[in-house]
Design an enzyme around this catalytic site. Structure first.
Site, mmCIF file in Angstrom:
data_model
loop_
_atom_site.group_PDB
_atom_site.id
_atom_site.type_symbol
_atom_site.label_atom_id
_atom_site.label_comp_id
_atom_site.label_asym_id
_atom_site.label_seq_id
_atom_site.Cartn_x
_atom_site.Cartn_y
_atom_site.Cartn_z
ATOM 1 N N ARG A 61 -2.081 5.347 -1.687
ATOM 2 C CA ARG A 61 -0.711 5.883 -1.695
ATOM 3 C C ARG A 61 -0.413 6.581 -3.023
ATOM 4 O O ARG A 61 -0.400 7.806 -3.103
ATOM 5 C CB ARG A 61 0.287 4.735 -1.430
ATOM 6 C CG ARG A 61 1.700 5.185 -1.102
ATOM 7 C CD ARG A 61 2.556 5.542 -2.282
ATOM 8 N NE ARG A 61 2.703 4.462 -3.272
ATOM 9 C CZ ARG A 61 3.299 4.647 -4.448
ATOM 10 N NH1 ARG A 61 3.801 5.812 -4.784
ATOM 11 N NH2 ARG A 61 3.369 3.648 -5.316
ATOM 12 N N ASP A 62 -0.244 5.831 -4.087
ATOM 13 C CA ASP A 62 0.127 6.438 -5.382
ATOM 14 C C ASP A 62 -0.987 7.371 -5.853
ATOM 15 O O ASP A 62 -0.731 8.431 -6.420
ATOM 16 C CB ASP A 62 0.360 5.324 -6.420
ATOM 17 C CG ASP A 62 1.347 5.719 -7.496
ATOM 18 O OD1 ASP A 62 1.707 6.906 -7.569
ATOM 19 O OD2 ASP A 62 1.754 4.845 -8.293
ATOM 20 N N HIS A 65 3.095 -2.184 -13.129
ATOM 21 C CA HIS A 65 2.595 -0.964 -12.469
ATOM 22 C C HIS A 65 2.591 0.146 -13.525
ATOM 23 O O HIS A 65 3.576 0.856 -13.696
ATOM 24 C CB HIS A 65 3.538 -0.637 -11.301
ATOM 25 C CG HIS A 65 3.231 0.619 -10.555
ATOM 26 N ND1 HIS A 65 2.729 0.629 -9.265
ATOM 27 C CD2 HIS A 65 3.383 1.924 -10.878
ATOM 28 C CE1 HIS A 65 2.594 1.861 -8.846
ATOM 29 N NE2 HIS A 65 2.993 2.676 -9.813
ATOM 30 N N CYS A 95 2.994 10.793 -9.962
ATOM 31 C CA CYS A 95 4.153 10.879 -9.081
ATOM 32 C C CYS A 95 4.593 12.331 -9.008
ATOM 33 O O CYS A 95 4.783 12.978 -10.029
ATOM 34 C CB CYS A 95 5.291 10.007 -9.623
ATOM 35 S SG CYS A 95 6.790 10.156 -8.644
HETATM 36 P P1 HMG Z 1 16.845 14.043 1.714
HETATM 37 O O1 HMG Z 1 16.446 15.489 1.806
HETATM 38 O O2 HMG Z 1 18.027 13.680 0.877
HETATM 39 O O3 HMG Z 1 16.964 13.365 3.137
HETATM 40 O O4 HMG Z 1 15.579 13.231 1.170
HETATM 41 P P2 HMG Z 1 17.905 13.630 4.371
HETATM 42 O O5 HMG Z 1 18.283 12.297 4.911
HETATM 43 O O6 HMG Z 1 18.969 14.630 4.033
HETATM 44 O O7 HMG Z 1 16.894 14.313 5.405
HETATM 45 C C1 HMG Z 1 16.313 15.573 5.148
HETATM 46 C C2 HMG Z 1 15.133 15.769 6.099
HETATM 47 O O8 HMG Z 1 14.102 14.806 5.831
HETATM 48 C C3 HMG Z 1 15.490 15.584 7.569
HETATM 49 O O9 HMG Z 1 14.608 16.423 8.314
HETATM 50 C C4 HMG Z 1 15.134 14.143 7.813
HETATM 51 O O10 HMG Z 1 14.854 13.860 9.154
HETATM 52 C C5 HMG Z 1 13.859 14.017 6.989
HETATM 53 P P3 HMG Z 1 15.070 17.855 8.875
HETATM 54 O O11 HMG Z 1 16.257 17.555 9.729
HETATM 55 O O12 HMG Z 1 15.414 18.670 7.649
HETATM 56 O O13 HMG Z 1 13.855 18.327 9.576
HETATM 57 N N1 HMG Z 1 13.612 12.620 6.567
HETATM 58 C C6 HMG Z 1 12.464 11.971 6.769
HETATM 59 N N2 HMG Z 1 11.311 12.343 7.339
HETATM 60 C C7 HMG Z 1 10.336 11.419 7.386
HETATM 61 N N3 HMG Z 1 10.445 10.174 6.877
HETATM 62 C C8 HMG Z 1 11.585 9.788 6.293
HETATM 63 C C9 HMG Z 1 12.645 10.698 6.216
HETATM 64 N N4 HMG Z 1 13.884 10.617 5.724
HETATM 65 C C10 HMG Z 1 14.472 11.798 5.928
HETATM 66 N N5 HMG Z 1 11.672 8.538 5.781
HETATM 67 C C11 HMG Z 1 14.275 11.247 1.017
HETATM 68 C C12 HMG Z 1 15.667 11.848 0.927
HETATM 69 C C13 HMG Z 1 14.363 9.825 0.476
HETATM 70 C C14 HMG Z 1 13.816 11.239 2.466
HETATM 71 C C15 HMG Z 1 13.291 12.118 0.157
HETATM 72 O O14 HMG Z 1 13.839 12.286 -1.106
HETATM 73 C C16 HMG Z 1 11.936 11.513 0.040
HETATM 74 O O15 HMG Z 1 11.187 11.442 1.003
HETATM 75 N N6 HMG Z 1 11.548 11.077 -1.186
HETATM 76 C C17 HMG Z 1 10.293 10.386 -1.410
HETATM 77 C C18 HMG Z 1 9.708 10.782 -2.723
HETATM 78 C C19 HMG Z 1 8.407 10.018 -2.947
HETATM 79 O O16 HMG Z 1 7.724 9.625 -2.035
HETATM 80 N N7 HMG Z 1 8.052 9.831 -4.241
HETATM 81 C C20 HMG Z 1 6.847 9.151 -4.601
HETATM 82 C C21 HMG Z 1 6.926 7.673 -4.387
HETATM 83 S S1 HMG Z 1 7.762 6.828 -5.705
HETATM 84 C C22 HMG Z 1 6.541 6.628 -6.923
HETATM 85 O O17 HMG Z 1 5.476 7.187 -6.827
HETATM 86 C C23 HMG Z 1 6.806 5.676 -8.066
HETATM 87 C C24 HMG Z 1 6.060 4.342 -7.904
HETATM 88 O O18 HMG Z 1 4.657 4.561 -7.822
HETATM 89 C C25 HMG Z 1 6.386 3.422 -9.091
HETATM 90 C C26 HMG Z 1 6.191 4.100 -10.464
HETATM 91 O O19 HMG Z 1 5.097 4.621 -10.733
HETATM 92 O O20 HMG Z 1 7.169 4.084 -11.221
HETATM 93 C C27 HMG Z 1 6.493 3.612 -6.615
HETATM 94 MG MG MG Z 2 3.383 4.826 -9.530
#
Ligand code: HMG
Ligand code: MG
Length: 300
Positions: free
Chosen positions: A15-16, A207, A240
């Site tokens: 994933r990450d 992490h 990220c």
């Molecule tokens: P948004 O644009 O505000 O969402 O995104 P929305 O509710 O307005 O929806 C927009 C569109 O996205 C719609 O589709 C929804 O259906 C779709 P459209 O009508 O335009 O075709 N949608 C989805 N599709 C699939 N799965 C879903 C989903 N939700 C909405 N779950 C949202 C808000 C949270 C969805 C977006 O910002 C997002 O997906 N963010 C994820 C970012 C991410 O994955 N970042 C990396 C992980 S975090 C990380 O790496 C840190 C960590 O490792 C710890 C560390 O290192 O610190 C964990």
């Molecule tokens: Mg991370």
């Protein structure tokens, strides 16, 4: 010096590690990587995320990947979920464990999940309520615990506050993310001191990304405080997409080498882990980011 006898390593490579890769990695390659990590003895393998494919295209195959996993007894395969929509996708393929991901920085929260910290907590409370009804295990992340790519310094009480809210919500473990890898050992210890006042230290995981080469030193520092869960990524893959400049997680091989040297039990086989790393690096056509892997395989 007090060190834990055992450490659980949470492998976040599929994933990450892969989420930041710009070229799609086929589902079958992700599955083979997961299989090799299982063979190496990893008991927690973060297998993907149900996030918007517009935000993180590489994770679009997560349902396909999860559905094709042949789960091994004693191994869990948590999947990241940002909202109810993600939870529905997770439930539809029979996920048993999810991870929700908040942050201690307002700007990072906006960039990463498009809402404020407060909104994210409300969203995650709804996810948690549903998850409880479906008897899912839920892990909680707090990002930017040692600094933010947009805001710089983050106060330790802010980190502790968010960690406590996730813990109160019902997360069984809180993983503290140095998302941009800027931390140093004493800073890491001060952060753990602050969080451990609100969440029991045995419920915390470290992490740490390794952007500044500090991750192992930081891990050694927090092991001495009683942290006994470490997140890492095979071959140091990753970054990220919403934290510019952040490089991969600390490499699982490097963590394992250090823990072996400290006499701390993990249940992981180094040779098999090296093979998992080689497999994904061959696919990505690049060398390992793990110094230990490079030293042990004779490859620079
Ligand atoms: P948004 O644009 O505000 O969402 O995104 P929305 O509710 O307005 O929806 C927009 C569109 O996205 C719609 O589709 C929804 O259906 C779709 P459209 O009508 O335009 O075709 N949608 C989805 N599709 C699939 N799965 C879903 C989903 N939700 C909405 N779950 C949202 C808000 C949270 C969805 C977006 O910002 C997002 O997906 N963010 C994820 C970012 C991410 O994955 N970042 C990396 C992980 S975090 C990380 O790496 C840190 C960590 O490792 C710890 C560390 O290192 O610190 C964990
Ligand atoms: Mg991370």
């Amino acid at each position: 010096m007090q060190l834990p006898e055992q450490v659980k390593i949470v492998e976040v490579g599929p994933r990450d590690g892969l989420q930041n890769e710009s070229t799609p990695v086929p589902a079958e390659v992700k599955l083979e990587l997961i299989r090799r990590l299982e063979l190496a003895g990893l008991s927690v393998i973060e297998a993907g995320s149900f996030v918007s494919p517009k935000w993180v295209p590489q994770m679009a195959s997560s349902a396909e990947v999860f559905s094709a996993i042949d789960p091994k007894p004693g191994v869990s395969y948590p999947m990241l979920v940002p909202n109810l929509r993600g939870l529905e996708s997770a439930l539809s393929v029979g996920v048993k464990e999810i991870a929700i991901f908040a942050a201690a920085s307002e700007s990072f929260t906006q960039k990463n999940i498009n809402c404020s910290i407060e909104e994210s907590i409300t969203r995650y409370s709804e996810v948690m309520e549903q998850a409880r009804q479906h008897k899912l295990e839920v892990r909680g992340y707090v990002s930017c615990v040692l600094g933010c790519p947009y805001e710089g310094e983050i106060a330790t009480d802010k980190v502790a506050g968010v960690a406590r809210r996730l813990y109160d919500m019902g997360c069984y473990e809180i993983s503290l993310g140095d998302t941009v890898g800027v931390g140093t050992p004493l800073k890491a210890q001060r952060m753990i001191d602050a969080v451990a006042q609100l969440v029991p230290v045995e419920k915390l995981a470290a992490h740490f990304h390794d952007t500044y080469g500090q991750a192992l030193a930081n891990l050694f520092a927090v092991l001495q405080q009683g942290v006994s869960v470490i997140d890492s990524s095979v071959s140091g893959l990753g970054g990220c997409p919403y934290a510019k400049g952040a490089s991969g997680n600390v490499a699982t091989e490097d963590v394992l080498y250090m823990l072996n040297g400290l006499g701390i039990e993990t249940g992981i086989d180094m040779n098999k882990l090296l093979l998992a790393g080689q497999y994904i690096n061959d696919h990505l056509q690049r060398g390992s980011a793990s110094k230990v892997a490079r030293a042990l395989t004779g490859k620079d």
